[in-house]
Scaffold this motif. Structure first.
Motif, mmCIF file in Angstrom:
data_model
loop_
_atom_site.group_PDB
_atom_site.id
_atom_site.type_symbol
_atom_site.label_atom_id
_atom_site.label_comp_id
_atom_site.label_asym_id
_atom_site.label_seq_id
_atom_site.Cartn_x
_atom_site.Cartn_y
_atom_site.Cartn_z
ATOM 1 N N CYS A 18 0.865 -1.172 0.000
ATOM 2 C CA CYS A 18 0.000 0.000 0.000
ATOM 3 C C CYS A 18 0.910 1.233 0.000
ATOM 4 C CB CYS A 18 -0.893 0.027 1.249
ATOM 5 S SG CYS A 18 -1.958 -1.426 1.425
ATOM 6 N N THR A 19 0.541 2.244 -0.814
ATOM 7 C CA THR A 19 1.396 3.429 -0.897
ATOM 8 C C THR A 19 0.608 4.665 -0.517
ATOM 9 O OG1 THR A 19 0.892 3.624 -3.257
ATOM 10 C CG2 THR A 19 2.903 2.460 -2.688
ATOM 11 N N ASN A 20 1.199 5.468 0.324
ATOM 12 C CA ASN A 20 0.671 6.780 0.690
ATOM 13 C C ASN A 20 -0.714 6.725 1.340
ATOM 14 O OD1 ASN A 20 2.993 7.847 -0.619
ATOM 15 N ND2 ASN A 20 1.906 7.789 -2.583
ATOM 16 N N CYS A 21 -1.072 5.536 1.807
ATOM 17 C CA CYS A 21 -2.363 5.415 2.508
ATOM 18 C C CYS A 21 -2.183 5.871 3.951
ATOM 19 C CB CYS A 21 -2.859 3.964 2.486
ATOM 20 S SG CYS A 21 -3.264 3.348 0.829
ATOM 21 N N ASP B 161 -7.954 -4.710 -4.013
ATOM 22 C CA ASP B 161 -7.498 -3.823 -5.097
ATOM 23 C C ASP B 161 -6.527 -2.749 -4.628
ATOM 24 O OD1 ASP B 161 -9.192 -2.215 -3.638
ATOM 25 O OD2 ASP B 161 -10.699 -2.006 -5.229
ATOM 26 N N GLY B 162 -6.187 -2.676 -3.343
ATOM 27 C CA GLY B 162 -5.213 -1.715 -2.846
ATOM 28 C C GLY B 162 -5.744 -0.317 -2.667
ATOM 29 N N HIS B 163 -7.103 -0.129 -2.813
ATOM 30 C CA HIS B 163 -7.661 1.205 -2.631
ATOM 31 C C HIS B 163 -7.500 1.657 -1.192
ATOM 32 C CE1 HIS B 163 -10.450 1.139 -6.423
ATOM 33 N NE2 HIS B 163 -9.152 1.024 -6.686
ATOM 34 N N CYS B 164 -7.041 2.912 -1.040
ATOM 35 C CA CYS B 164 -6.856 3.463 0.314
ATOM 36 C C CYS B 164 -8.189 3.994 0.831
ATOM 37 C CB CYS B 164 -5.834 4.594 0.296
ATOM 38 S SG CYS B 164 -4.199 4.115 -0.320
ATOM 39 N N LEU B 165 -8.417 3.818 2.105
ATOM 40 C CA LEU B 165 -9.597 4.423 2.718
ATOM 41 C C LEU B 165 -9.384 5.911 2.867
ATOM 42 C CD1 LEU B 165 -10.261 1.700 5.448
ATOM 43 C CD2 LEU B 165 -11.185 1.846 3.123
ATOM 44 N N LEU B 166 -8.215 6.320 3.276
ATOM 45 C CA LEU B 166 -7.812 7.721 3.373
ATOM 46 C C LEU B 166 -6.349 7.821 2.924
ATOM 47 C CD1 LEU B 166 -9.337 8.743 6.840
ATOM 48 C CD2 LEU B 166 -10.162 9.458 4.582
ATOM 49 N N CYS B 167 -5.998 9.001 2.371
ATOM 50 C CA CYS B 167 -4.616 9.192 1.891
ATOM 51 C C CYS B 167 -3.806 9.949 2.927
ATOM 52 C CB CYS B 167 -4.597 9.984 0.572
ATOM 53 S SG CYS B 167 -5.357 9.125 -0.817
ATOM 54 N N GLY C 148 -6.226 10.123 -5.023
ATOM 55 C CA GLY C 148 -6.433 9.068 -6.003
ATOM 56 C C GLY C 148 -6.818 7.758 -5.327
ATOM 57 N N LYS C 149 -7.253 6.761 -6.149
ATOM 58 C CA LYS C 149 -7.707 5.483 -5.591
ATOM 59 C C LYS C 149 -6.608 4.816 -4.763
ATOM 60 C CE LYS C 149 -8.992 3.633 -9.440
ATOM 61 N NZ LYS C 149 -9.547 2.644 -10.405
ATOM 62 N N ASN C 150 -5.396 4.861 -5.314
ATOM 63 C CA ASN C 150 -4.277 4.238 -4.600
ATOM 64 C C ASN C 150 -3.375 5.283 -3.948
ATOM 65 O OD1 ASN C 150 -5.087 1.664 -5.437
ATOM 66 N ND2 ASN C 150 -3.945 1.823 -7.352
ATOM 67 N N CYS C 151 -3.909 6.529 -3.861
ATOM 68 C CA CYS C 151 -3.137 7.628 -3.266
ATOM 69 C C CYS C 151 -1.769 7.753 -3.947
ATOM 70 C CB CYS C 151 -2.943 7.419 -1.760
ATOM 71 S SG CYS C 151 -4.491 7.339 -0.845
ATOM 72 N N SER C 152 -1.755 7.555 -5.285
ATOM 73 C CA SER C 152 -0.492 7.576 -6.015
ATOM 74 C C SER C 152 -0.200 8.929 -6.653
ATOM 75 C CB SER C 152 -0.513 6.509 -7.119
ATOM 76 O OG SER C 152 -1.647 6.687 -7.964
ATOM 77 N N SER C 153 -1.188 9.857 -6.574
ATOM 78 C CA SER C 153 -0.985 11.177 -7.188
ATOM 79 C C SER C 153 -0.651 12.194 -6.107
ATOM 80 C CB SER C 153 -2.249 11.616 -7.944
ATOM 81 O OG SER C 153 -2.552 10.696 -8.978
ATOM 82 N N ASP D 100 -0.712 21.527 1.766
ATOM 83 C CA ASP D 100 -0.564 20.283 1.016
ATOM 84 C C ASP D 100 -1.809 19.396 1.079
ATOM 85 O OD1 ASP D 100 1.973 20.844 0.115
ATOM 86 O OD2 ASP D 100 2.939 19.909 1.859
ATOM 87 N N ALA D 101 -2.984 19.972 1.422
ATOM 88 C CA ALA D 101 -4.202 19.172 1.569
ATOM 89 C C ALA D 101 -5.066 19.316 0.324
ATOM 90 C CB ALA D 101 -4.983 19.615 2.801
ATOM 91 N N CYS D 102 -5.549 18.140 -0.197
ATOM 92 C CA CYS D 102 -6.445 18.182 -1.346
ATOM 93 C C CYS D 102 -7.458 17.044 -1.225
ATOM 94 C CB CYS D 102 -5.660 18.084 -2.652
ATOM 95 S SG CYS D 102 -4.776 16.513 -2.886
ATOM 96 N N SER D 103 -8.486 17.082 -2.088
ATOM 97 C CA SER D 103 -9.546 16.079 -2.056
ATOM 98 C C SER D 103 -9.018 14.733 -2.536
ATOM 99 C CB SER D 103 -10.711 16.528 -2.949
ATOM 100 O OG SER D 103 -11.634 15.480 -3.109
ATOM 101 N N VAL D 104 -9.363 13.639 -1.831
ATOM 102 C CA VAL D 104 -8.921 12.298 -2.211
ATOM 103 C C VAL D 104 -9.499 11.909 -3.565
ATOM 104 C CG1 VAL D 104 -8.993 9.863 -1.569
ATOM 105 C CG2 VAL D 104 -8.671 11.594 0.201
ATOM 106 N N ILE D 105 -10.700 12.389 -3.890
ATOM 107 C CA ILE D 105 -11.383 11.959 -5.112
ATOM 108 C C ILE D 105 -10.783 12.629 -6.351
ATOM 109 C CG2 ILE D 105 -13.588 11.784 -6.303
ATOM 110 C CD1 ILE D 105 -13.333 10.096 -3.764
ATOM 111 N N GLY D 106 -10.745 13.921 -6.385
ATOM 112 C CA GLY D 106 -10.300 14.596 -7.614
ATOM 113 C C GLY D 106 -9.022 15.379 -7.470
#
Length: 629
Positions: A424-427, A436-442, A448-453, A462-468
């Motif tokens: 898991c990355t950046n979760c 599927d490795g989707h993070c509940l929170l980043c 992003g789904k995998n908090c990869s962005s 440095d705070a932004c929406s997990v979805i978009g």
């Protein structure tokens, strides 16, 4: 003043030697003159040493003829002692001939001490030399080897004394037996033990008697030596394998001592020979135990339990642990008993090994002995999977994984996938969904789904929406949904509206527009209105208009006008009127002088009346027309 005289009659008050006293000017009396040997007005100068009888003419000091050995008008120049008859040229710079032993223009230089007689006056060269000398001035000594006097021009001499040679007899003969040739120093014969044209080389110590002078050849050689050519005659030792003297021509010998072979007995028999080997090719038979080959040059392999075949080294049976035709190969360490001599196979294998020859090791993941045929094993030790337990379970597994496919569940924190093979990355707190490795929170700064962005660097904190990835607030200098765009650097303080990018604090000087991306006209005085680009002030008073792009009328005084309307601010030139001085006064207006106002700047009415023949405020009506009316 009276002159005084001493008892000799000379004037004591005069400087010179006067006869008859001095006059009132302290000069010698002209009537009596000077005593002998002196001259001039004061009788103070001495006559030349070469004047006859020591006397000379009173006023010039001249005398003639000069005594022998002197020249000059005053006989005061002495000829060189080398001048013949003591005479020389009037100036004393030349005399000829010279007396014996002298040379030079003045005969002032002595001939060399080794010239036995006279030398040449021009350069001092000797006409001949004393015994044992040579050279133009006899400055060199003849060589010690000369037999008699050497030649004066080059020092050569002939004949030479015994034991000397060379053109000058300055070289000693070498170790000759007797004399040597004067031309090149070659010896007619050499002393015992030497050879060469100068007897400069030593005969070989192995010569039996004197060697030949020409090439050092000697025959016969002492026992144990050979060689016949120049430079190696009797210089080469017979090989130690010879039992008798070897031939001087090529060093061959026969028979050889035990243990040697070859034409010159130069080679040793192999240690494997049990008897003397053949002198022609070194072969021997039979071999000693442990050796084989035509010359018993090879050793039997250590795996042989008995003597091997001399022809090919093969042996049978092999010692335990060896196999092959010559028992040259070792059985694999996995064999629990002796392996087959023909192919090395063995059975059963020791624990931990498998294969036909027990050549492979069971994988460390096997919990028991693996199959000898294919190395498979079951079950696997914890942490391993696969047919042969050759694979390791992924580190993300929290428990034993399936031996069949390595799958495991549940995964440890920070891992996901059917084999827990992904991280898991950046979760936030490292937790993600196993499927599927989707993070509940980043973590902060990711989305992003995998908090990869990465969140945009313009996002506040440095705070932004997990979805978009959109930001709720932008830091100063950024705008846009994700605060990914920079405010224009032409914005004041480089800040702008976070939604539109509009520079809400205005533009820096020289720019206008919502985002301050447009340049003010160069006619503006540096600044313009942000919304329209209109110049706040023109750069000069000679321009007008919203963008200061229009030029004031040339009829305006000082060419200056009002910025918005263009009306002249300082009035019009005398012949013009109107707000912009765009109209010309009537030519019928009267003016005493050309530079005075002919009409009003405001409405154009003639201010000083009309010229003859015209009437009216603007002097546009002919006077006759008025009368007709």
């Amino acid at each position: 003043m009276l002159n005084t005289y001493n008892v000799s009659g000379y004037c004591e008050g005069c400087i010179g030697r006067c006869v008859g006293g001095c006059n009132a000017f302290q000069r010698c009396n002209d009537t009596y003159g000077c005593v002998d040997g002196y001259w001039n007005r004061y009788c103070s100068s001495t006559c030349g040493p070469g004047c006859p009888n020591g006397t000379c003419e009173r006023w010039s000091g001249n005398c003639s003829p000069c005594n022998n050995g002197y020249v000059g008008v005053n006989c005061d120049i002495k000829c060189s002692v080398g001048c013949s008859s003591g005479t020389c040229s009037p100036n004393g710079r030349h005399c000829s001939p010279c007396v014996n032993g002298f040379w030079g223009n003045k005969c002032e230089q002595r001939c060399g001490s080794d010239c036995p007689s006279s030398c040449v006056q021009l350069d001092g060269s000797c006409s001949s030399c004393s015994a044992g000398k040579w050279g133009t001035s006899c400055q060199y000594e003849c060589a010690a080897g000369c037999f008699g006097q050497c030649r004066q021009s080059d020092g050569n001499c002939s004949p030479c004394r015994t034991e000397y040679w060379g053109h000058k007899c300055n070289n000693r003969c070498s170790e000759c037996q007797g004399d040597c040739v004067q031309y090149d120093g070659s010896c007619s014969d050499c002393q015992y033990g030497l050879f060469g044209w100068l007897c400069q080389y030593n005969c070989s110590g192995a010569c039996f008697g004197q060697c030949r002078k020409g090439g050092g050849y000697c025959s016969p050689c002492n026992v144990g030596y050979w060689g016949k050519n120049y430079g190696d005659s009797c210089q080469l030792a017979c090989n130690e394998g010879c039992t008798a003297q070897c031939t001087q021509f090529d060093g061959t010998c026969t028979p050889c001592r035990d243990g040697f072979w070859g034409e010159s007995c130069q080679s040793t028999c192999n240690e494997g020979c049990s008897a003397q080997c053949s002198q022609s090719d070194g072969t021997c038979s039979p071999c000693r135990d442990g050796f084989w080959g035509e010359s018993c040059q090879s050793t039997c392999n250590e795996g042989c339990s008995a003597q091997c075949s001399q022809s090919d080294g093969s042996c049978t049976p092999c010692r335990d642990g060896f196999w092959g035709e010559s028992c040259q190969l070792t059985c694999n360490e996995g064999c629990s008993a002796q392996c087959s001599q023909s192919d090395g196979t063995c059975s059963p294998c020791r624990d931990g090994f498998w294969g036909e020859s027990c050549q492979s090791t069971c994988n460390e993941g096997c919990s028991a002995q693996c199959s000898q045929s294919d190395g498979t094993c079951t079950p696997c030790r914890d942490g391993y999977w696969g047919d042969s337990c050759q694979l390791t379970c992924n580190e993300g597994c929290s428990a034993r994984c399936s031996q069949y496919d390595g799958a495991c569940t549940p995964c440890r924190d920070d891992y996901y996938g059917d084999k827990c093979q992904f991280e898991c990355t950046n979760c936030l707190l490292g937790k993600c969904r196993q499927s599927d490795g989707h993070c509940l929170l980043c973590d902060v700064g990711y989305w992003g789904k995998n908090c990869s962005s990465y969140c945009s660097p313009g996002c506040f904190s440095d705070a932004c929406s997990v979805i978009g990835g959109s930001c709720s607030h932008c830091t100063d200098g950024f705008w846009g949904n994700k605060c990914e765009r920079f405010c224009s650097r032409n914005c004041k303080t480089q800040t702008c509206d976070a939604d539109s990018g509009v520079c809400h604090l205005g533009c820096v000087d020289g720019y206008w527009g919502d985002t301050c991306n447009l340049t003010c006209s160069n006619k503006c005085n540096g600044t313009c209105v942000q919304e329209t680009g209109f110049c706040i002030q023109c750069a000069t008073k000679y321009m007008y208009g919203l963008f200061c792009h229009l030029q004031c009328n040339s009829s305006c005084l000082m060419n200056e006008c009002e910025q918005i309307s263009g009306n002249c601010t300082e009035g019009c030139h005398p012949q013009f009127f109107g707000g912009k001085c765009e109209h010309v006064c009537s030519l019928n207006c009267y003016s005493q002088e050309n530079n005075q106002l002919r009409c009003s700047n405001i409405d154009g009415k003639c201010m000083q009346g009309c010229i003859d023949g015209f009437v009216g405020d603007f002097c546009q009506v002919h006077q006759g027309e008025v009368y007709m009316i």
